[in-house]
Design a protein around this motif. Structure first.
Motif, PDB file in Angstrom:
ATOM      1  N   SER A 480       1.302  -0.968  -0.292  1.00 22.80           N
ATOM      2  CA  SER A 480      -0.183  -0.125  -0.225  1.00 22.80           C
ATOM      3  C   SER A 480       1.014   1.051  -0.059  1.00 22.80           C
ATOM      4  O   SER A 480       2.392   1.445   0.410  1.00 22.80           O
ATOM      5  N   CYS A 481       0.597   2.411  -0.408  1.00 21.74           N
ATOM      6  CA  CYS A 481       0.874   3.464  -0.695  1.00 21.74           C
ATOM      7  C   CYS A 481       0.317   4.693   0.626  1.00 21.74           C
ATOM      8  O   CYS A 481      -0.848   5.163  -1.053  1.00 21.74           O
ATOM      9  N   PHE A 482       0.328   5.072   0.777  1.00 19.01           N
ATOM     10  CA  PHE A 482      -0.751   6.434   1.761  1.00 19.01           C
ATOM     11  C   PHE A 482      -0.122   7.335   0.903  1.00 19.01           C
ATOM     12  O   PHE A 482       1.193   8.032   1.390  1.00 19.01           O
ATOM     13  N   HIS A 483      -0.773   8.138   0.952  1.00 13.73           N
ATOM     14  CA  HIS A 483      -0.710  10.210   0.335  1.00 13.73           C
ATOM     15  C   HIS A 483      -1.377  10.933   1.111  1.00 13.73           C
ATOM     16  O   HIS A 483      -2.718  10.595   1.260  1.00 13.73           O
ATOM     17  N   PHE A 484      -0.381  12.242   0.884  1.00 14.56           N
ATOM     18  CA  PHE A 484      -1.627  12.678   2.099  1.00 14.56           C
ATOM     19  C   PHE A 484      -0.860  14.196   1.117  1.00 14.56           C
ATOM     20  O   PHE A 484       0.136  14.196   1.179  1.00 14.56           O
ATOM     21  N   THR A 485      -1.149  15.277   1.498  1.00 14.80           N
ATOM     22  CA  THR A 485      -0.680  16.775   1.132  1.00 14.80           C
ATOM     23  C   THR A 485      -1.030  17.801   2.431  1.00 14.80           C
ATOM     24  O   THR A 485      -2.008  17.012   2.601  1.00 14.80           O
ATOM     25  N   LEU A 486       0.121  18.750   2.656  1.00 10.07           N
ATOM     26  CA  LEU A 486       0.264  19.705   3.639  1.00 10.07           C
ATOM     27  C   LEU A 486       0.234  20.534   3.078  1.00 10.07           C
ATOM     28  O   LEU A 486       1.222  20.478   2.132  1.00 10.07           O
ATOM     29  N   PRO A 487      -0.610  22.301   3.467  1.00 11.28           N
ATOM     30  CA  PRO A 487       0.209  23.645   2.822  1.00 11.28           C
ATOM     31  C   PRO A 487       1.101  23.698   2.798  1.00 11.28           C
ATOM     32  O   PRO A 487       1.976  22.979   3.830  1.00 11.28           O
ATOM     33  N   ALA A 488       1.947  24.267   1.873  1.00 10.41           N
ATOM     34  CA  ALA A 488       3.882  24.486   2.087  1.00 10.41           C
ATOM     35  C   ALA A 488       3.805  26.244   2.733  1.00 10.41           C
ATOM     36  O   ALA A 488       2.634  27.141   1.547  1.00 10.41           O
ATOM     37  N   PRO A 489       3.986  26.360   3.771  1.00 11.50           N
ATOM     38  CA  PRO A 489       4.817  27.674   4.537  1.00 11.50           C
ATOM     39  C   PRO A 489       5.128  28.670   3.612  1.00 11.50           C
ATOM     40  O   PRO A 489       5.361  28.066   2.699  1.00 11.50           O
ATOM     41  N   ASP A 490       4.840  29.450   3.484  1.00 14.27           N
ATOM     42  CA  ASP A 490       5.781  30.642   2.598  1.00 14.27           C
ATOM     43  C   ASP A 490       7.215  30.713   2.306  1.00 14.27           C
ATOM     44  O   ASP A 490       7.214  30.197   4.255  1.00 14.27           O
ATOM     45  N   GLY A 491       7.859  30.842   1.498  1.00 13.35           N
ATOM     46  CA  GLY A 491       9.561  30.460   1.799  1.00 13.35           C
ATOM     47  C   GLY A 491       9.672  29.386   1.959  1.00 13.35           C
ATOM     48  O   GLY A 491      11.153  29.075   3.097  1.00 13.35           O
ATOM     49  N   ALA A 492       9.211  28.094   1.887  1.00 13.01           N
ATOM     50  CA  ALA A 492       9.185  27.770   3.083  1.00 13.01           C
ATOM     51  C   ALA A 492      10.634  26.399   1.050  1.00 13.01           C
ATOM     52  O   ALA A 492      10.523  26.667   0.101  1.00 13.01           O
ATOM     53  N   THR A 493      11.562  24.937   2.082  1.00  8.87           N
ATOM     54  CA  THR A 493      11.966  24.712   1.083  1.00  8.87           C
ATOM     55  C   THR A 493      11.727  23.752   0.554  1.00  8.87           C
ATOM     56  O   THR A 493      11.761  22.594   2.067  1.00  8.87           O
TER      57      THR A 493
END
Length: 496
Positions: A480-493
Motif C-alpha cells: 500500500s502507499c498512503f498519500h497525503f498533502t499539507l500546505p507549504a508555508p510561504d518561503g518554505a524550502t
C-alpha cells in the motif's frame, strides 16, 4: 451610356456591400451579432441604429439611380430630337433620311425600355431588401422578447424600450411600462443608489453587476441582478442594460446556509458529546478492568474453568472497550484540543513517531527508509500522531513471515507538499480505499490484526484540519502507499 449605368451594384457586389441586409444571398439568416457589428461590444450605436442606417443608405442609392436614369433619358431624347430636326438638312436621298430617322427612333425606344427595365429591377430589389429587413427585425424582436433576461433602454432616467420579459417580470404591459421610470419600480430605500449609478454611468464609469429590490405592480417584490452600460443611440446618450430575477437563487443560498449552519452546530454537539462521553467513560471502565484483574489474581485456582473463562472475557472486553474509548477521545481531541500552528520539522515528527513505535519495529525487524522531509506550518503533536498511525499500520499489516520494508518521502507540488508512506504489506482491495477512513471501520478482525478502526479516521481528520487531502493507492498482496498533502508555508524550502 444609359444602358450601362447602374444605380446599385450588381448582385455579387451588392452582397459584398450589404452583408447584413441581404443575408439570404449568402445562404444564412441574419444574426443579432451581425447587427451589433460582428459580435463586438457596442460602441456608439446599437443593432437597431445600424439597421436603420443601412436602410436609409440603400434607399438613397435606389432613388439616386432612378433620378440619374430619368435625367439621362431626358438628355438622350433632347439629343435625339435635335438630331431628327437636323437630318433633313443633309444632302441625302429621302429614303435614306427616312431610314436614319427610323433607326434613331428605334434605338431611343430600345434604350428607354432598357432603362425602364433597370429601374423596375432596382425598385423590386429595394422592396425585397425592405422585406428582408422587416423579417429580420421581427425575428430580432421576437428573440429579445423570448429571452429569460429582462432588457431595457433608458433615456433621461425614463424607459424608452423594454422587452416583454422585463414587463412581465414587473407585472406590467410593455406600453404601460414605458410610461415609468426606474424610481417607480425600485423600493424607496434603494432609489438613491439608482441615481448614483446613473451618474457614474454618465461620467463614463464602466458598468458592473449589482443587486436591487424591485417593486411589482401588485405590490410584491423580487431581487434582481442589474447590469447597465452607457452608449450613444441615434446620436444621443442613453443607458442599456439587463435585469435577471435572482430571488429563487438568493432564497436557495440562504436555505443552504441555514442547513450548513444547522449541520455544523449538530456536528459540533455530537463531537462535544463524544468527547465528554469518552472522557467520562474512562474512569468506570478502568475500575471494571482493574477490579476484574484483582479478582482474577485473588481467586486464581479457586474458580472452575468456566468461571475463569467468563472472568477473562470480562477483562478482555474491558480492555477493548478502554482502547475504543481512548481512540474515540483522541479522535474528538483533533478538533477540540488542537494546538496553534507553528513551524514543524517533519523529520523530527517522524523521529518521535519511530521512537514511540520502537517495540513494534524491533519485533517485526522492519526496515524503514526516511527521505528528507520539509518544514510545515502545523500542530506538532497531531503531525506526530499522523505519522505514528500510518507507520504503525504499515508495520502491523506486513505480509506474514516477511520483513516489512517501509519508505517515507515528500515532494513539493506547487503550493503544497505531497507525502508518501509506502510498504510491501498485504495491501487493500480497491473497493475499500475510501471506506477505510471511516470511524470504527476494520477490514481485518481478530487477534492477528488488533485495533479499533479509529486510526485512519484520526489521520483523515488531522490532514483535513491542516487543509490537506489523504488517500491510498493499493492492491491486495502488492503493498500500500498512503498519500497525503499539507500546505507549504510561504518561503518554505522543498525537501532535498
Amino acid at each position: 451610356m444609359v444602358g450601362r449605368y447602374h444605380s446599385i451594384p450588381p448582385p455579387g457586389a451588392q452582397a459584398r456591400l450589404l452583408p447584413r441586409l441581404l443575408p439570404a444571398r449568402k445562404g444564412r439568416r441574419l444574426k443579432t451579432a451581425d447587427l451589433a457589428g460582428k459580435g463586438g461590444p457596442l460602441r456608439e450605436d446599437t443593432a437597431e441604429d445600424h439597421q436603420d442606417q443601412e436602410r436609409r443608405r440603400h434607399t438613397a442609392r435606389i432613388l439616386r439611380g432612378i433620378r440619374l436614369r430619368v435625367l439621362h433619358l431626358a438628355l438622350f431624347w433632347t439629343l435625339v430630337s435635335g438630331g431628327l430636326a437636323w437630318l433633313p438638312t443633309l444632302p441625302l436621298p429621302r429614303t435614306t433620311l427616312l431610314a436614319l430617322q427610323g433607326l434613331i427612333w428605334l434605338a431611343g425606344c430600345a434604350l428607354t425600355l432598357l432603362a425602364g427595365r433597370r429601374m423596375v429591377h432596382d425598385a423590386r430589389d429595394h422592396l425585397r431588401t425592405e422585406q428582408i429587413l422587416r423579417e429580420n427585425e421581427v425575428e430580432f424582436r421576437t428573440t429579445l422578447n423570448a429571452t429569460t433576461v429582462g432588457l431595457f433602454r433608458l433615456r433621461n432616467l425614463h424607459f424608452d424600450f423594454v422587452n416583454a420579459t422585463l414587463a412581465e417580470m414587473m407585472g406590467y404591459g410593455v406600453e404601460e411600462f414605458l410610461t415609468l421610470s426606474p424610481m417607480d419600480v425600485v423600493v424607496p430605500e434603494q432609489r438613491d443608489m439608482v441615481r448614483q449609478n446613473s451618474i457614474r454611468r454618465a461620467e463614463g464609469e464602466p458598468g458592473y453587476p449589482y443587486q436591487l429590490t424591485f417593486l411589482r405592480k401588485d405590490g410584491g417584490t423580487f431581487i434582481g441582478q442589474v447590469w447597465s452600460k452607457r452608449i450613444l443611440f441615434r446620436g444621443k446618450p442613453c443607458t442599456v442594460g439587463s435585469i435577471v430575477d435572482i430571488s429563487a437563487r438568493i432564497e436557495a443560498e440562504q436555505e443552504m446556509r441555514r442547513m450548513v449552519n444547522a449541520l455544523a452546530a449538530s456536528n459540533l454537539e455530537l463531537e462535544r458529546f463524544a468527547y465528554v462521553a469518552s472522557h467520562d467513560l474512562q474512569e468506570p471502565l478502568r475500575a471494571i478492568t482493574s477490579f476484574s484483574q484483582l479478582l482474577e489474581r485473588r481467586l486464581d485456582g479457586r474458580l472452575d474453568a468456566e468461571a475463569a473463562e467468563y472472568l477473562r472475557f470480562i477483562i478482555t472486553g474491558g480492555k477493548r472497550m478502554h482502547a475504543l474509548v481512548n481512540d474515540l477521545l483522541a479522535f474528538s481531541r483533533v478538533a477540540h484540543k488542537g494546538s496553534p500552528f507553528q513551524l514543524v520539522s517533519c523529520d523530527d515528527s517522524v523521529a518521535m513517531a519511530l521512537q514511540t513505535l520502537q517495540d513494534s519495529i524491533r519485533d517485526s525487524h522492519a526496515v524503514i527508509t526516511v527521505g528528507r522531509l520539509p518544514m510545515i506550518l502545523a500542530d506538532a503533536m497531531q503531525i506526530e500522531q499522523l505519522f505514528q498511525h500510518l507507520i504503525g499500520n504499515a508495520i502491523k499489516f506486513g505480509q506474514p513471515g516477511k520483513v516489512p520494508h517501509i519508505r517515507i518521502g515528500a515532494d513539493r507540488e506547487q503550493d503544497e507538499y505531497h507525502f508518501r508512506i509506502e510498504d510491501d504489506g498485504i495491501g487493500i482491495p480497491p473497493e475499500y480505499h475510501t471506506e477505510i477512513f471511516s470511524v470504527f471501520r476494520r477490514l481485518h478482525k481478530g487477534p492477528a490484526y488488533p485495533g479499533t478502526g479509529v486510526g485512519l479516521a484520526i489521520c483523515k481528520r488531522v490532514v483535513e484540519r491542516h487543509q490537506g487531502r489523504i488517500w491510498v493507492s493499493a492492491m491486495p498482496a502488492q503493498g500500500s502507499c498512503f498519500h497525503f498533502t499539507l500546505p507549504a508555508p510561504d518561503g518554505a524550502t522543498p525537501p532535498c
